[in-house]
Design a protein around this motif. Structure first.
Motif, PDB file in Angstrom:
ATOM      1  N   LEU A 105       0.850  -1.189   0.000  1.00  0.00           N
ATOM      2  CA  LEU A 105       0.000   0.000   0.000  1.00  0.00           C
ATOM      3  C   LEU A 105       0.884   1.236   0.000  1.00  0.00           C
ATOM      4  CD1 LEU A 105      -2.632  -1.002   2.726  1.00  0.00           C
ATOM      5  CD2 LEU A 105      -2.699  -1.449   0.260  1.00  0.00           C
ATOM      6  N   ASN A 143       1.038   5.715  -1.041  1.00  0.00           N
ATOM      7  CA  ASN A 143       0.296   6.920  -1.407  1.00  0.00           C
ATOM      8  C   ASN A 143       0.270   7.080  -2.926  1.00  0.00           C
ATOM      9  OD1 ASN A 143       1.701   8.393   1.475  1.00  0.00           O
ATOM     10  ND2 ASN A 143      -0.487   8.082   1.191  1.00  0.00           N
ATOM     11  N   THR A 159       3.602   8.827  -4.522  1.00  0.00           N
ATOM     12  CA  THR A 159       4.528   8.464  -3.463  1.00  0.00           C
ATOM     13  C   THR A 159       5.960   8.635  -3.947  1.00  0.00           C
ATOM     14  OG1 THR A 159       4.951   6.781  -1.770  1.00  0.00           O
ATOM     15  CG2 THR A 159       4.764   6.002  -4.039  1.00  0.00           C
ATOM     16  N   ARG A 162      -3.606   1.696  -3.679  1.00  0.00           N
ATOM     17  CA  ARG A 162      -3.602   3.083  -3.206  1.00  0.00           C
ATOM     18  C   ARG A 162      -3.941   3.161  -1.723  1.00  0.00           C
ATOM     19  NH1 ARG A 162      -6.305   8.118  -6.414  1.00  0.00           N
ATOM     20  NH2 ARG A 162      -5.767   9.774  -4.917  1.00  0.00           N
ATOM     21  N   LEU A 163      -3.032   3.713  -0.938  1.00  0.00           N
ATOM     22  CA  LEU A 163      -3.248   3.893   0.488  1.00  0.00           C
ATOM     23  C   LEU A 163      -4.167   5.082   0.713  1.00  0.00           C
ATOM     24  CD1 LEU A 163      -2.566   3.215   3.446  1.00  0.00           C
ATOM     25  CD2 LEU A 163      -0.562   4.705   3.229  1.00  0.00           C
ATOM     26  N   ASP A 164      -5.300   4.826   1.313  1.00  0.00           N
ATOM     27  CA  ASP A 164      -6.306   5.861   1.573  1.00  0.00           C
ATOM     28  C   ASP A 164      -6.584   5.886   3.070  1.00  0.00           C
ATOM     29  OD1 ASP A 164      -8.506   7.526   1.783  1.00  0.00           O
ATOM     30  OD2 ASP A 164      -9.563   6.648   0.077  1.00  0.00           O
ATOM     31  N   LEU A 165      -6.265   7.006   3.711  1.00  0.00           N
ATOM     32  CA  LEU A 165      -6.467   7.129   5.152  1.00  0.00           C
ATOM     33  C   LEU A 165      -7.731   7.897   5.483  1.00  0.00           C
ATOM     34  CD1 LEU A 165      -2.801   7.788   6.328  1.00  0.00           C
ATOM     35  CD2 LEU A 165      -4.066   5.634   6.229  1.00  0.00           C
ATOM     36  N   TYR A 222      -8.935  -3.774   0.698  1.00  0.00           N
ATOM     37  CA  TYR A 222      -7.520  -4.045   0.439  1.00  0.00           C
ATOM     38  C   TYR A 222      -7.240  -5.541   0.468  1.00  0.00           C
ATOM     39  CZ  TYR A 222      -6.355   0.914   1.208  1.00  0.00           C
ATOM     40  OH  TYR A 222      -6.250   2.276   1.120  1.00  0.00           O
ATOM     41  N   ALA A 253       2.130  -1.159   4.531  1.00  0.00           N
ATOM     42  CA  ALA A 253       1.798   0.177   4.038  1.00  0.00           C
ATOM     43  C   ALA A 253       3.059   1.016   4.161  1.00  0.00           C
ATOM     44  CB  ALA A 253       0.660   0.784   4.846  1.00  0.00           C
ATOM     45  N   LEU A 287      -4.162   4.725  10.376  1.00  0.00           N
ATOM     46  CA  LEU A 287      -3.234   3.795   9.738  1.00  0.00           C
ATOM     47  C   LEU A 287      -2.872   2.659  10.686  1.00  0.00           C
ATOM     48  CD1 LEU A 287      -1.409   2.930   7.412  1.00  0.00           C
ATOM     49  CD2 LEU A 287       0.344   4.483   8.298  1.00  0.00           C
ATOM     50  N   ILE A 308       3.939  -1.549   8.832  1.00  0.00           N
ATOM     51  CA  ILE A 308       3.973  -0.163   8.371  1.00  0.00           C
ATOM     52  C   ILE A 308       5.435   0.216   8.204  1.00  0.00           C
ATOM     53  CG2 ILE A 308       3.484   2.251   8.938  1.00  0.00           C
ATOM     54  CD1 ILE A 308       1.193   1.206  10.736  1.00  0.00           C
TER      55      ILE A 308
END
Length: 405
Positions: free
Chosen positions: A122, A124, A127, A144-147, A156, A170, A192, A203
């Protein structure tokens, strides 16, 4: 015989770095370059490094400086880093720290450690393109990392499973990210951590710019937040990557990883297999300079880069045509520009160099799917304030012409 016919399939995923190619423009004196996210060499603590290298090569230290060393890294440097990490909310032991050849090597090792072909990373959107390059060699898929508060975390896992793998980590730079300059707020960091627990993934926190805050309130690193929750670094899933490249010197290639000891132990084996250890003399020099003047030097950097950031933001307000948007970073080295829809950042770069001798990085390189063609990245760290104003003025002129064509 063609040796290229013997390349592994992963070799097809290796791509040239647009930034590394653009750095060649720095040798052309008439170019105003906002391309490389690099420190200003005029601000390097050169005298401190001269003294540190002289000490490293004196009769007392030269045998250690010029000899093979342990893969974990120079112990006094790891001890200094343990104190430094404690100062940003991450108390740890030296055995939680591995010295790497820059944080780029850290990203490569972590990709190698965690990613099997088909696994998901994952990231951004956009990025850091160096992270995409490092991870890409290990044949992952990117998601796509979506917070955002309404994002469905289970999606995911479902997409990863459908692709034949699982979400392994991530990756993000939470402070003044490359390329956008944006910062993830405390609520986003907390989301996250919750997401990683749900997905049971790691992470990777890229702290390359963490020390370069110019205004606003400091936010705890993600690892510090997780450590406060769990009370034990060995129970944390966050892996912190740090670097001296943006603070003391990029040329010495000294970075570090902070993680639970089983992670570090496995990474040490990778280090042994890859390059044995980072150059000992460089580690001694970095340690000497860090002990002598790290806080004072970083304070000077913040003052200089803050003024340059302000000059760029003011120039953008003065010279950008209607329809152009940009970020307003609280630190770091970058401003992210979103051009009107339909514009191509790569085509604009070609025109800007030809017509106005201004360089920047087209934004598409920072997207895992190659999208974002109407974006560009500007770096303010390696140009004086007058050059920044002049360069942005020239860029605005190119943009106005392009929009009127």
């Amino acid at each position: 015989m063609k040796l290229e016919e013997m390349f592994a399939t992963r070799a097809d995923r290796l791509k040239a770095s647009e930034i590394r190619e653009l750095l060649k423009l720095l040798d052309q004196p008439d170019i105003i370059s906002f391309a490389g996210g690099i420190p200003d060499p005029a601000l390097f603590p050169a005298q401190a490094f001269q003294a540190a290298y002289a000490q490293a090569l004196d009769a007392e230290h030269q045998a250690k400086a010029l000899q093979y060393s342990v893969s974990e890294g120079y112990l006094p440097l790891r001890e200094w880093l343990a104190e430094h990490m404690a100062g940003i909310g991450v108390p740890c032991d030296v055995d939680n720290i591995l010295i790497t050849s820059g944080s780029q090597q850290a990203l490569d090792y972590l990709g190698k450690l965690m990613l099997s072909p088909g696994d998901t990373a994952l990231v951004n959107w956009p990025t850091y393109l160096g992270a995409l390059a490092a991870f890409n060699a290990y044949e992952p898929r990117f998601d796509r990392l979506d917070l955002g508060v309404n994002h469905g975390v289970s999606d995911y896992a479902e997409r990863a499973e459908a692709a034949g793998g699982r979400v392994k980590f991530a990756y993000l730079s939470a402070d003044f990210s490359n390329p956008t300059g944006e910062t993830v707020d405390a609520a986003g960091r907390a989301r996250l951590l919750d997401m990683a627990e749900t997905l049971d993934c790691a992470i990777i926190e890229d702290g390359a710019y963490q020390a370069l805050r110019y205004d606003g309130e400091a936010i705890q690193p993600i690892l510090a937040m997780e450590l406060a929750q769990k009370g034990d670094l060995e129970a944390c899933r966050t892996i912190y990557c740090g670097s001296f490249s943006k603070t003391l010197s990029p040329g010495l290639r000294v970075g570090w990883i902070v993680a639970a000891k089983p992670v570090i132990a496995k990474l040490v084996l990778m280090k042994q297999a890859a390059d044995l250890h980072s150059p000992t003399i460089n580690q001694l020099a970095i340690h000497g300079v860090a002990e002598a003047c790290f806080d004072r030097h970083v304070s000077n950097l913040r003052a200089a880069y803050s003024a340059r950031r302000d000059a760029m933001l003011a120039a953008l307000a003065d010279h950008m045509p209607e329809g152009v948007e940009w970020t307003k970073p609280e630190g770091g080295m970058f401003v992210w520009i979103t051009l009107p829809k339909g514009m191509d950042g790569a085509a604009l770069l070609d025109r800007a160099i030809r017509e106005e001798r201004v360089a920047f990085v087209p934004g598409g390189a920072f997207f895992a799917d190659g999208s974002g063609i109407n974006t560009i990245r500007l770096s303010f760290s390696n140009s004086g304030e007058a050059a920044i104003v002049e360069g942005v003025s020239r860029l605005g002129a190119v943009l106005r012409r392009a929009l009127s064509d």
